[in-house]
Structures are given as structure tokens and as C-alpha cells.
Write a protein that holds these residues in place. Structure first.
Motif, short mmCIF file in Angstrom:
data_model
loop_
_atom_site.label_atom_id
_atom_site.label_comp_id
_atom_site.label_asym_id
_atom_site.label_seq_id
_atom_site.Cartn_x
_atom_site.Cartn_y
_atom_site.Cartn_z
N GLN A 85 0.85 -1.19 0.00
CA GLN A 85 0.00 0.00 0.00
C GLN A 85 0.88 1.24 0.00
OE1 GLN A 85 -2.50 0.07 3.56
NE2 GLN A 85 -0.98 -1.10 4.70
N ASP A 109 -2.05 -2.92 -3.51
CA ASP A 109 -3.41 -3.18 -3.04
C ASP A 109 -4.24 -1.90 -2.96
OD1 ASP A 109 -2.63 -5.77 -2.86
OD2 ASP A 109 -2.63 -5.87 -0.67
N CYS A 110 -3.58 -0.80 -2.60
CA CYS A 110 -4.31 0.46 -2.49
C CYS A 110 -3.36 1.65 -2.44
CB CYS A 110 -5.22 0.47 -1.26
SG CYS A 110 -4.33 0.45 0.32
N ASN A 151 -8.09 1.78 -5.43
CA ASN A 151 -7.31 0.65 -5.95
C ASN A 151 -7.59 0.49 -7.44
OD1 ASN A 151 -9.73 -0.80 -6.21
ND2 ASN A 151 -9.45 -1.89 -4.28
#
Length: 212
Positions: A85, A109-110, A151
Motif C-alpha cells: 500500500q 493493493d491500495c 485501488n
């Protein structure tokens, strides 16, 4: 102690996933995430040696060597492979856009982003690429800051209204968001009285429709 802005960003960080903080400066946020047990490992990235040295001093002072790792990096160019992340905060939109354009967004993931300018352009970027806004918040910390988490999962394009004001902020309609909109109306009214610009009036009416 973290500022309210950084504290709000920390609330969007996913537990136990390695984080890379772009432009980390003193590494305050990565150190906080470790101290609070939110993540087990974090990277404090910066493009310049000076801020990176400040980060190293702070990491050493808090005895977080090997857990918060300083990385000399232009954006995410030198981000290690275990990063899941990404935080980008305290920059203008066009700097953020440059960072996003020069990384493989699908790898992560984000992204948790707090842009100092043009949050509508950030949402448009997300929308144009078919990405998904996972969460949003707005806080007041001497200035109204919007934090957007997204995302690369595919999502249909957001509407113009959602791009301007935020799909999740519009849905939640929390106190700070409504307060922010009311202040926008007040400022725009002042501009409209002086200019008579019909586009300004249209924006005022648009915001009033959201408020009332």
C-alpha cells in the motif's frame, strides 16, 4: 504527536500490509504506524537526501531501525517489491499525477492520497482509468483536506457530481463535509456578487442542491 491530517490518513492504512510513504519527510507517519501496531514494516521514501536524513534521525530516536526503512526514491521508482500500500500526501495534484503515471498501479493493493490541490482532477484520473474509490474523508486541520483511497479494481466511470465532490463524501454527508460545502457557497457568493459570472451561480446552485 501527529497532525489531524496525518492521523486521518493513518486510519485508512490497512493492517499488517507493508506501506511506502512517498515524500515522507521526517518519517512521522511510518513511525506512528509502527508504534501503533498498524503495520509491521514501512518505508519512508523521499527524493532528496536532506529530508531522508531527517527521517533517519527520527527513526533512530524511536528505535525503529529495520522496521521503518528510509529509501531514496523519485516517487515509487525505488519502492521495494514487498510494498502493498502507498501513501502520497501533502503534494499538489500534478506532482501526484506524475508519480502515478510513472508506477505500476496494479502492483499495489491500495493508494491513500491527500492532495493539497485539485481533488476533482484526482477523482477524474481515477475515473478515467476505471479504478475504484474505496474510501474518502474530509477533515479540517487549519485547512480542509480531502483524503482519497483507491485501488485498480475496475469500476464504471464516476458521474461529474461524484468527481467534483466525491462519491463517498456525497453518500455519507458528514458534518465536516457539509460545513465545507457551506463555506464554499459563502465564498462563491462573494465572487458572484462581484463578477456576475453565470458559471459561478450554477456551481452555487449545484452545491445548494447537495446541501438542501
Amino acid at each position: 504527536m501527529l497532525s489531524n491530517r496525518l492521523l486521518e490518513i493513518s486510519k485508512m492504512v490497512e493492517k499488517n500490509k507493508v506501506v511506502f510513504d512517498v515524500g515522507s519527510d521526517h518519517a512521522q507517519l511510518p513511525c506512528f504506524l509502527l508504534k501503533e501496531g498498524i503495520v509491521d514494516k514501512a518505508y519512508a521514501g523521499d527524493i532528496a537526501e536532506g529530508p531522508l536524513n531527517s527521517a533517519k534521525k527520527n527513526i533512530d530516536k524511536l528505535h525503529l531501525e529495520g522496521k521503518v526503512i528510509p529509501v531514496l526514491s523519485d516517487g515509487l521508482n525505488n519502492a521495494p517489491d514487498d510494498v502493498k500500500q502507498v501513501i502520497i500526501s501533502g503534494m499538489g495534484y500534478y506532482t501526484i499525477e506524475h508519480i502515478l503515471d510513472n508506477c505500476d498501479i496494479d502492483k499495489y493493493d491500495c493508494f491513500i492520497i491527500q492532495s493539497n490541490t485539485d481533488n476533482d482532477l484526482l477523482r477524474k484520473y481515477i475515473s478515467d482509468h476505471g479504478y475504484t474509490i474505496m474510501d474518502e474523508n474530509i477533515i479540517y486541520d487549519g485547512f480542509y483536506y480531502q483524503i482519497i483511497k483507491f485501488n485498480s479494481l475496475k469500476h464504471e466511470a464516476y458521474t461529474d457530481l461524484e468527481i467534483k465532490y466525491g462519491p463517498i463524501l456525497l453518500e455519507r454527508r458528514d458534518k465536516v463535509f457539509l460545513e465545507y460545502l457551506e463555506k464554499q457557497v459563502y465564498k462563491l457568493n462573494d465572487i458572484y456578487v462581484k463578477s456576475g459570472n453565470s458559471e459561478i451561480l450554477s456551481t452555487i446552485n449545484e452545491i445548494k442542491n447537495i446541501l438542501y
